[in-house]
Write a protein that holds these residues in place. Structure first.
Motif, mmCIF file in Angstrom:
data_model
loop_
_atom_site.group_PDB
_atom_site.id
_atom_site.type_symbol
_atom_site.label_atom_id
_atom_site.label_comp_id
_atom_site.label_asym_id
_atom_site.label_seq_id
_atom_site.Cartn_x
_atom_site.Cartn_y
_atom_site.Cartn_z
ATOM 1 N N ASN A 322 0.711 -1.023 0.039
ATOM 2 C CA ASN A 322 -0.046 0.154 0.130
ATOM 3 C C ASN A 322 0.851 1.331 0.041
ATOM 4 O O ASN A 322 0.225 2.368 -0.073
ATOM 5 C CB ASN A 322 -0.970 -0.002 1.067
ATOM 6 C CG ASN A 322 -2.022 -0.941 1.183
ATOM 7 O OD1 ASN A 322 -2.470 -1.442 -0.012
ATOM 8 N ND2 ASN A 322 -2.423 -1.809 2.246
ATOM 9 N N PHE A 323 2.319 1.116 0.071
ATOM 10 C CA PHE A 323 3.009 2.206 0.153
ATOM 11 C C PHE A 323 4.363 2.009 -0.469
ATOM 12 O O PHE A 323 4.908 0.849 -0.173
ATOM 13 C CB PHE A 323 3.018 2.730 1.866
ATOM 14 C CG PHE A 323 3.836 4.125 1.924
ATOM 15 C CD1 PHE A 323 3.539 5.198 1.197
ATOM 16 C CD2 PHE A 323 5.008 4.138 2.831
ATOM 17 C CE1 PHE A 323 4.050 6.384 1.392
ATOM 18 C CE2 PHE A 323 5.499 5.383 2.948
ATOM 19 C CZ PHE A 323 5.064 6.456 2.240
ATOM 20 N N GLU A 324 5.017 2.774 -1.241
ATOM 21 C CA GLU A 324 6.221 2.700 -1.884
ATOM 22 C C GLU A 324 7.018 3.857 -1.561
ATOM 23 O O GLU A 324 6.597 5.035 -1.752
ATOM 24 C CB GLU A 324 6.181 2.437 -3.594
ATOM 25 C CG GLU A 324 5.295 1.153 -3.851
ATOM 26 C CD GLU A 324 5.389 0.888 -5.438
ATOM 27 O OE1 GLU A 324 6.282 1.553 -6.060
ATOM 28 O OE2 GLU A 324 4.605 0.265 -5.929
ATOM 29 N N ILE A 325 8.318 3.622 -1.651
ATOM 30 C CA ILE A 325 9.470 4.736 -1.230
ATOM 31 C C ILE A 325 10.718 4.400 -2.020
ATOM 32 O O ILE A 325 10.898 3.111 -2.184
ATOM 33 C CB ILE A 325 10.012 4.520 0.139
ATOM 34 C CG1 ILE A 325 8.522 4.787 1.185
ATOM 35 C CG2 ILE A 325 10.863 5.829 0.559
ATOM 36 C CD1 ILE A 325 9.015 4.782 2.684
ATOM 37 N N GLU A 326 11.007 5.446 -2.852
ATOM 38 C CA GLU A 326 12.130 5.306 -3.664
ATOM 39 C C GLU A 326 13.396 5.913 -2.974
ATOM 40 O O GLU A 326 13.231 7.066 -2.717
ATOM 41 C CB GLU A 326 11.742 6.154 -4.882
ATOM 42 C CG GLU A 326 12.870 6.039 -5.934
ATOM 43 C CD GLU A 326 12.689 6.743 -7.292
ATOM 44 O OE1 GLU A 326 13.508 6.921 -8.091
ATOM 45 O OE2 GLU A 326 11.349 7.219 -7.575
ATOM 46 N N ILE A 327 14.323 4.978 -3.060
ATOM 47 C CA ILE A 327 15.527 5.543 -2.176
ATOM 48 C C ILE A 327 16.659 5.601 -3.467
ATOM 49 O O ILE A 327 17.054 4.590 -3.904
ATOM 50 C CB ILE A 327 15.959 4.646 -1.128
ATOM 51 C CG1 ILE A 327 14.888 4.532 -0.304
ATOM 52 C CG2 ILE A 327 17.165 5.134 -0.397
ATOM 53 C CD1 ILE A 327 15.153 3.386 0.851
#
Length: 350
Positions: A322-327
């Motif tokens: 439900n949540f994505e983070i790009e690093i």
């Protein structure tokens, strides 16, 4: 004179010292966390008594056992117990609360210490661990998911520093969860003690707040995650990390630096890949290792082995992401920012 106190649970007894009187071999397989091993019979003595019990008769075995236990208790009284204060409160257990724990408890009680014995011994403890590991419905697990080299373990540690609850499966298993994951100079626990450590960690958690852990396969090294826990993890919400392959290669080279210094440590991995991939590919990987072309080697095994396996897992759990983070960069600042983003997201969605 105090009476020996027989209890059904080893917890919540106040300031006690837990004594495991089983043999060192039994203790190594599994024991109550925090207990100390004072073996009333050592490995050799226990084996000898057992042989006489089976090959001669139980009566002879009990005579030998009692004589050995008496000698050993005398030794432990001088070495281990002589400086204990009168307020000392030991909890004693053996295999099933039988002769070994009763023998030591009787002597210590006669001296005047307040002594407790665990009813049913280790078997009671083990049964409670197994039963309670099945009752985990109330916990709100949140899975940190990402390709190999996405710094998931580092992010867990950052979350812990921010006072979030974590369950460090790889730390408990003494393994990083892949064919290259064997911890340097560390031996994995037995399956039983891994389950004990899992139980011990989970019982410390507050089910009113989320618990963060990283995505794992059902097997970490040689150890298996218990079925009920594994099912619960598979049903839990996931937070996806996306990291460029260049950053993941750099991160893995730093984390597994010891493998680049001792090439022979890679041999089990390369042997494990033989038969799973074309010989031409294995030969190429070996050439990269021999030439110390580490960046290309790591990139190759990510693209050809780890990433395809991970893609299957991401597809399988896509409805729970439900949540994505790009690093973009795996540095300390970004890991800290990512951890805060995760907490902000969870707090805003609750």
């Amino acid at each position: 004179m105090n009476k020996i106190n027989y209890v059904d649970d080893w917890r919540n007894l106040g300031n006690i010292e837990i004594i495991d009187v089983r043999s060192p071999a039994e203790f190594e397989i599994d024991h109550i966390p925090g207990s100390i091993n004072i073996p009333i019979l050592n490995n050799r003595e226990r084996h000898e008594v057992g042989l006489i019990y089976k090959q001669v008769n139980p009566f002879k075995a009990k005579i030998l056992g009692a004589s050995l236990i008496s000698e050993n208790i005398s030794k432990f009284l001088k070495i281990n117990f002589s400086k204990k204060p009168g307020s000392w409160h030991p909890l004693i257990y053996c295999w099933r609360g039988g002769q070994r724990s009763r023998s030591l408890a009787l002597i210590l009680n006669e001296i005047g210490w307040r002594v407790s014995v665990l009813n049913g011994g280790y078997k009671t403890f083990r049964n409670k661990v197994l039963e309670e590991l099945k009752v985990i419905e109330s916990f709100d697990f949140r899975i940190i998911q990402g390709q190999t080299g996405s710094a998931k373990t580092k992010i867990l540690k950052h979350l812990k520093k921010l006072d979030a609850q974590i369950l460090d499966l790889e730390g408990l298993a003494c393994h990083r969860g892949s064919l290259l994951g064997k911890e340097k100079n560390k031996k994995q626990h037995s399956q039983r003690y891994f389950e004990t450590l899992l139980h011990h960690s989970i019982t410390k958690l507050d089910s009113n707040y989320p618990v963060y852990l990283e995505s794992e396969s059902s097997k970490i090294g040689n150890l298996h995650i218990p079925n009920k826990l594994w099912e619960k993890f598979n049903m839990s919400e996931r937070i996806l990390l996306r990291v460029p392959i260049k950053e993941r290669v750099k991160f893995l080279l730093n984390e597994y630096e010891h493998l680049t210094k001792k090439n022979d440590l890679l041999e089990p991995f390369l042997k494990g890949m033989t038969g799973r991939y074309p010989n031409k590919m294995i030969i190429y990987w070996r050439e990269l290792v021999a030439n110390k072309n580490w960046e290309q080697f790591v990139k190759e095994i990510l693209e050809n082995h780890y990433d395809p396996k991970y893609s299957f897992s991401e597809i399988k759990h896509k409805d729970k992401i439900n949540f994505e983070i790009e690093i973009k960069k795996l540095n300390k600042l970004n890991l800290d920012k990512t951890s805060k983003k995760i907490l902000d997201y969870i707090n805003s969605s609750n």
